[in-house]
Design an enzyme around this catalytic site. Structure first.
Site: not given
Ligand code: NAD
Length: 475
Positions: A172, A245, A279, A376
């Site tokens: 997906k 992850e 990331c 972040e």
């Protein structure tokens, strides 16, 4: 001939499937609709999982070399349609076309590379009495869930690893960037038995249906830490294996002995490539006091000459932020920095108008507990942080719930290595950042993830260990 501007269908049991409804995919540079993607209904997901289950016995029994050849076709399909894929990628993701092509070539490279990886058999004991070996067997049906920042590369990591090890897959893409992955599913239909690779797209309900689905044996998820927690909780019901992850807040530590002119450019791009939506982007830049002012000046000069704009315009190096929620979040961080009286070396003013454009923004030595340091950003906003000594900077770098990656920059590699070994992260680079490869295991510590992708270790996460022990003397 595959059309790349229309006819976006899911791939379920080897066939094209429209959704029960559809979702609009927007171009983040113009906010115009690029196309509509299928919105997968629950019964359609059940059909995809059933097709993957039905295909599993045949696929796991398919000789490894044939599975490898099929996986290598992913690379061939991307390579043969590179320009079309790149233009579609820019329209849905925003990244400049040349950079989009780099991701696509990376995805093709990964597919062909993973197809060549070996799945080891370990001999545990080999004596006159007994032979014991551990081999690896596939898990069954894998559910892959992919974010919007690297929609093809991260998707292909999952597809290639799952299929080469003998699993079947339901994947997906993010609702913000489903189109390229839907096209890859379409192109792969003639190259795989029906049900081996199913590509489904949809809105917010679809991810939780996948993670909770009793017919799925493993979830390979890449996305935010907040969603990762939900994925793990949902997967617990049927003890699905998980690879997570997740997010990061990577520190780059620049020692006082660097050649500022040499490190400025790579440091800049380690933070701002793909608009900071990486990331493993440098998200906190710790600079020794001896070189702080000089490096800050260089970075500010680079920021002034980098062009942010529509990814189709000549000379654009950075596109828009990929989607509205992320744009609002990044604007919120900048507004918070302003309201807190922090100083900007570059950027800080978000222009009005169409498109989610945010200028490269450098914040001058904000306090460690300011939001722009602690969170972040996942956008083009970078805090520069001054430090005096190594002990202090290691403690500051490690003071985070994240532990994805980081880097150390120094003329003295041994000194940098000693610092690297004390950072609580899955990867540390020295005098570079963001080098990832199909043969290098990659994963996060702490709340940046569970498990790894890439390398032999990454491949083995798509398998169960099976030990067969033979008592030699009896038979
Ligand atoms: P996200 O967590 O919002 O979404 C990721 C994917 O999960 C999307 O496909 C989304 O539709 C799906 N999803 C959302 N809610 C779900 C749920 N409850 N159950 C199952 N699936 C669900 O993340 P994002 O905004 O797309 O991506 C940005 C984040 O991803 C950042 O935090 C970034 O650091 C992280 N990321 C990590 C890596 C890595 O390898 N560690 C790589 C890329 C991105």
């Amino acid at each position: 001939m595959t059309a790349f501007d229309r006819d976006f269908s899911m791939t379920i049991d080897g066939r094209a499937e429209a959704g029960e409804a559809s979702i609009a995919v927007l171009n983040p540079a113009t906010e115009e609709v690029v196309a509509h993607a299928p919105d997968c209904g629950r019964a359609q997901l059940d059909a995809a999982v059933a097709a993957a289950r039905a295909a599993f016995p045949g696929w796991r029994a398919t000789p490894l070399d044939q599975r490898r050849a099929a996986v290598a076709q992913i690379g061939a399909m991307i390579g043969a349609n590179l320009d079309e894929f790149a233009r579609l990628f820019t329209r849905e993701q925003g990244r400049p076309v040349a950079k989009a092509a780099e991701e696509l070539m990376g995805a093709a490279f990964w597919a062909t590379s993973i197809a060549r990886q070996d799945i080891p058999v370990i001999v545990n004991e080999d004596t006159p009495d007994r032979r014991s070996e551990t081999r690896r067997v596939p898990l069954g049906v894998v559910g892959g869930i992919v974010p919007w920042n690297f929609p093809m590369l991260l998707g292909v990591w999952k597809i290639a690893s799952a299929l080469v090890t003998g699993n079947t897959l339901v994947i997906k893409p993010s609702p913000f960037t489903p189109l390229t992955m839907l096209k890859l599913g379409e192109l792969m239909r003639p190259h795989l038995p029906p049900g081996v690779l199913n590509v489904v797209s949809g809105g917010d309900a679809l991810g939780p249906w996948i993670t909770g689905h009793p017919g799925i044996d493993k979830i390979s998820f890449t996305g935010s830490t907040a969603t990762g927690r939900r994925v793990m909780a949902s997967a617990a019901a049927t003890l699905k294996r998980v690879t997570l992850e997740l997010g990061g807040n990577d520190a780059a530590i620049v020692l006082g002995d660097v050649d500022v002119a040499k490190v400025a450019e790579p440091l800049f791009w380690s933070a701002f490539g793909n608009n900071g939506q990486v990331c493993i982007a440098t998200k906190r830049l710790y600079i020794h006091a001896d070189v702080y002012d000089a490096l800050a000046r260089e970075l500010t000069a680079i920021a002034a000459r980098v062009k942010t704009g529509d990814g189709f315009e000549q000379g654009t190096e950075l596109g828009p932020v990929q989607n509205r929620p992320q744009y609002e979040r990044v604007k919120g961080l900048i507004a918070d920095a302003k309201a807190s009286g922090l100083a900007f070396l570059a950027g800080g003013e978000v222009p009005e108008g169409k498109g989610y454009f945010v200028p490269v923004t450098l914040v001058d030595n904000p306090p460690e507990d300011s939001r722009v340091v602690a969170e972040e950003a996942f956008g083009p906003v970078l805090p520069l942080l001054r430090f005096e000594n190594v002990e202090e900077v290691i403690a500051r770098a490690n003071a985070s719930d994240y532990g994805l990656a980081g880097s150390v920059w120094s003329a003295d590699v041994a000194k940098a290595q000693a610092i690297a070994e004390r950072l609580d992260t899955g990867t540390v680079w020295i005098n570079e950042a963001q080098h990832v490869a199909p043969w290098i295991p990659f994963g996060g510590h702490k709340q940046s993830g569970i498990g790894v992708e890439n390398g032999t270790e990454g491949l083995l996460e798509y398998t169960n260990a099976q030990t067969i022990t033979v008592r030699k003397a009896v038979a």
